[in-house]
Motif scaffolding. Structure first.
Motif, PDB file in Angstrom:
ATOM      1  N   ALA A 288       0.820  -1.204   0.000  1.00 43.69           N
ATOM      2  CA  ALA A 288       0.000   0.000   0.000  1.00 43.69           C
ATOM      3  C   ALA A 288       0.857   1.258   0.000  1.00 43.69           C
ATOM      4  O   ALA A 288       2.022   1.250   0.408  1.00 43.69           O
ATOM      5  CB  ALA A 288      -0.908   0.010   1.227  1.00 43.69           C
ATOM      6  N   TYR A 289       0.223   2.330  -0.447  1.00 44.58           N
ATOM      7  CA  TYR A 289       0.770   3.672  -0.322  1.00 44.58           C
ATOM      8  C   TYR A 289      -0.260   4.496   0.424  1.00 44.58           C
ATOM      9  O   TYR A 289      -1.454   4.425   0.122  1.00 44.58           O
ATOM     10  CB  TYR A 289       1.032   4.314  -1.687  1.00 44.58           C
TER      11      TYR A 289
ATOM     12  N   ARG B  85       2.648  12.629   5.677  1.00 45.55           N
ATOM     13  CA  ARG B  85       3.915  12.299   5.021  1.00 45.55           C
ATOM     14  C   ARG B  85       3.689  11.066   4.161  1.00 45.55           C
ATOM     15  O   ARG B  85       2.718  10.352   4.336  1.00 45.55           O
ATOM     16  CB  ARG B  85       5.028  12.060   6.044  1.00 45.55           C
ATOM     17  N   ASN B  86       4.584  10.814   3.217  1.00 47.86           N
ATOM     18  CA  ASN B  86       4.474   9.641   2.360  1.00 47.86           C
ATOM     19  C   ASN B  86       4.862   8.389   3.137  1.00 47.86           C
ATOM     20  O   ASN B  86       5.885   8.373   3.818  1.00 47.86           O
ATOM     21  CB  ASN B  86       5.384   9.781   1.146  1.00 47.86           C
ATOM     22  N   VAL B  87       4.036   7.357   3.013  1.00 48.53           N
ATOM     23  CA  VAL B  87       4.257   6.105   3.743  1.00 48.53           C
ATOM     24  C   VAL B  87       4.023   4.928   2.801  1.00 48.53           C
ATOM     25  O   VAL B  87       3.026   4.883   2.097  1.00 48.53           O
ATOM     26  CB  VAL B  87       3.282   5.992   4.946  1.00 48.53           C
ATOM     27  N   LEU B  88       4.950   3.971   2.821  1.00 42.73           N
ATOM     28  CA  LEU B  88       4.767   2.703   2.121  1.00 42.73           C
ATOM     29  C   LEU B  88       4.457   1.641   3.165  1.00 42.73           C
ATOM     30  O   LEU B  88       4.996   1.674   4.270  1.00 42.73           O
ATOM     31  CB  LEU B  88       6.026   2.325   1.347  1.00 42.73           C
TER      32      LEU B  88
ATOM     33  N   TYR C 253       6.926   2.040   6.165  1.00 40.04           N
ATOM     34  CA  TYR C 253       8.239   2.616   5.881  1.00 40.04           C
ATOM     35  C   TYR C 253       8.043   4.086   5.541  1.00 40.04           C
ATOM     36  O   TYR C 253       7.217   4.441   4.705  1.00 40.04           O
ATOM     37  CB  TYR C 253       8.909   1.909   4.704  1.00 40.04           C
ATOM     38  N   THR C 254       8.798   4.942   6.202  1.00 42.54           N
ATOM     39  CA  THR C 254       8.780   6.367   5.909  1.00 42.54           C
ATOM     40  C   THR C 254      10.118   6.972   6.301  1.00 42.54           C
ATOM     41  O   THR C 254      10.914   6.353   6.999  1.00 42.54           O
ATOM     42  CB  THR C 254       7.613   7.077   6.644  1.00 42.54           C
TER      43      THR C 254
ATOM     44  N   TYR D 148       4.281  12.541  14.142  1.00 43.63           N
ATOM     45  CA  TYR D 148       4.722  12.210  12.781  1.00 43.63           C
ATOM     46  C   TYR D 148       3.547  11.990  11.851  1.00 43.63           C
ATOM     47  O   TYR D 148       3.605  12.306  10.676  1.00 43.63           O
ATOM     48  CB  TYR D 148       5.591  10.956  12.786  1.00 43.63           C
ATOM     49  N   PHE D 149       2.484  11.382  12.358  1.00 44.50           N
ATOM     50  CA  PHE D 149       1.301  11.108  11.549  1.00 44.50           C
ATOM     51  C   PHE D 149       0.147  11.915  12.122  1.00 44.50           C
ATOM     52  O   PHE D 149      -0.246  11.711  13.263  1.00 44.50           O
ATOM     53  CB  PHE D 149       0.949   9.618  11.589  1.00 44.50           C
TER      54      PHE D 149
END
Length: 148
Positions: free
Chosen positions: A29-30, A35-38, A62-63, A122-123
């Motif tokens: 997933a994305y 922030r961008n997170v995988l 992962y970020t 962070y999120f």
């Protein structure tokens, strides 16, 4: 007599394991959560109905935070009712309720809001995500399309 119980126990574990793997998928997933997170993980489906089911699973996010790579554990649960997705996820930094749509349990499109629960936020804020679930052929994880 002990051998009989040992063999029965091992056979029951193998049968249960086969049923568990039949309803399991790998997710990729994305998400954008401030922030961008995988994301990568496992998903397990409860329920036999094509209309209603519960999907739970652990994942790794992962970020990059402050120019360092972070791998963050996460747990999620999704309830799917006629293609509508209601879910939530929790990680050490935020709780994220979400809503969206499910296309045959193959693709989840969702949005939600990340509530920070850690002093480092962070999120936070509105989230948007797309998730692909990859299961073996003939798996019971995917919904079947009904033709009228």
């Amino acid at each position: 007599m002990r051998k009989y119980f040992a063999v029965t126990f091992l056979l029951s574990i193998m049968m249960a394991n086969a049923q568990i793997l039949d309803k399991t998928a790998v997710n990729l997933a994305y998400r954008y959560t401030g922030r961008n997170v995988l994301q990568a993980g496992l998903e397990f489906r409860f329920g036999e109905s094509n209309y209603k089911s519960v999907i739970i699973g652990p994942s790794i996010l992962y970020t990059r935070i402050n120019e360092t790579n972070k791998f963050i554990p996460e747990a999620n649960i999704n309830y799917i009712n006629n293609g509508l997705l209601y879910g939530a996820s929790i990680n050490p930094y935020a709780i994220e309720p979400r809503i969206g749509i499910s296309l045959f349990n193959l693709l989840f499109l969702n949005t939600g809001y990340a509530f920070p629960i850690h002093k480092e936020k962070y999120f936070k804020g509105i989230t948007v995500g797309v998730q692909f679930n990859i299961a073996p052929n003939h798996s019971k994880f995917y919904d079947k399309m009904k033709v009228m």
